[in-house]
Design an enzyme around this catalytic site. Structure first.
Site, short mmCIF file in Angstrom:
data_model
loop_
_atom_site.label_atom_id
_atom_site.label_comp_id
_atom_site.label_asym_id
_atom_site.label_seq_id
_atom_site.Cartn_x
_atom_site.Cartn_y
_atom_site.Cartn_z
N HIS A 8 68.64 9.66 111.93
CA HIS A 8 67.19 9.45 111.84
C HIS A 8 66.85 8.16 111.08
O HIS A 8 67.66 7.61 110.33
CB HIS A 8 66.52 10.64 111.16
CG HIS A 8 66.92 10.81 109.72
ND1 HIS A 8 66.42 10.04 108.68
CD2 HIS A 8 67.80 11.67 109.13
CE1 HIS A 8 66.95 10.41 107.55
NE2 HIS A 8 67.81 11.41 107.79
N GLU A 84 70.71 18.71 108.83
CA GLU A 84 71.51 18.07 107.80
C GLU A 84 72.32 19.11 107.04
O GLU A 84 72.06 20.32 107.10
CB GLU A 84 70.60 17.28 106.86
CG GLU A 84 71.27 16.57 105.70
CD GLU A 84 72.31 15.51 106.12
OE1 GLU A 84 73.32 15.92 106.72
OE2 GLU A 84 72.11 14.33 105.82
#
Length: 207
Positions: A8, A84
């Site tokens: 990201h 994550e």
């Protein structure tokens, strides 16, 4: 099949040097939105058979920007498996502060994951965080995909990608972590053996 892994774009917590795991999130910076538009242009001619993103907002926003520039846009499938690393007590903390308190553990997290004791922080183990991504990738076998986009996160993707390449935990971060907005491309023909075609590519930013 080619797998395009994208970390990201840079966020506020990245800027502040904070841990941002599976239970933390902060918005993309304006500058990273512009970079991600360039990344979308960089990838715009690739006709992805499937597009997957972590369901965390920083990743899903990144994926939406990339797809908005693609000449063959696909619907995005949001996946918890691509979140994550669950970092427990580290979430939201300043990295520099935690490095002062736990110097050996933070050094291990950065340089030698075999020595990282996740139990200290109520965090996922390196095995747990990489296993969910490996399992997700291998679930694509038999679907006939040729090009797949996956948008996720730095710590998890760095470890998971190199795990797919056959590296042991001690050297999963030996090439350093993935940069924000980077593209890493793996290729596989049997979903057991993977080769790295491109690692941590941010060339598009220089154009």
């Amino acid at each position: 099949m080619k797998l395009y892994f994208v970390r990201h774009g840079k966020t506020q917590w990245n800027l502040e040097g904070r841990f941002q795991g599976a239970n933390g999130d902060s918005p993309l910076l304006e500058e990273s939105v512009r970079d991600l538009e360039k990344l979308g242009d960089y990838l715009k001619d690739i006709e992805f058979d499937a597009v997957f993103s972590s369901d965390l907002k920083r990743a899903s926003d990144t994926c939406k920007i990339i797809m908005s520039r693609n000449n063959h846009p696909k619907a995005i499938s949001f996946q918890t498996a691509l979140r994550e690393w669950h970092l427990g007590k580290l979430e939201g903390s300043k990295i520099s502060t935690m490095a002062d308190i736990y110097p050996k553990q933070l050094d291990a997290f950065k340089h030698n994951l075999a020595k990282f004791n996740n139990d200290i922080f109520d965090a996922e183990s390196v095995y747990q965080t990489t296993k969910r991504v490996r399992s997700f990738i291998r679930s694509m076998k038999g679907r006939g995909y040729q090009h797949v986009l996956l948008v996720g996160h730095g710590a998890n993707f760095t470890a998971s990608i190199r795990s797919l390449l056959g590296y042991e935990p001690a050297v999963l971060r030996s090439n350093g972590g993935l940069d924000n907005g980077s593209v890493t491309v793996l290729e596989t023909f049997d979903f057991e053996h993977f080769s790295c075609i491109k690692w941590n590519d941010t060339y598009y930013k220089e154009k």
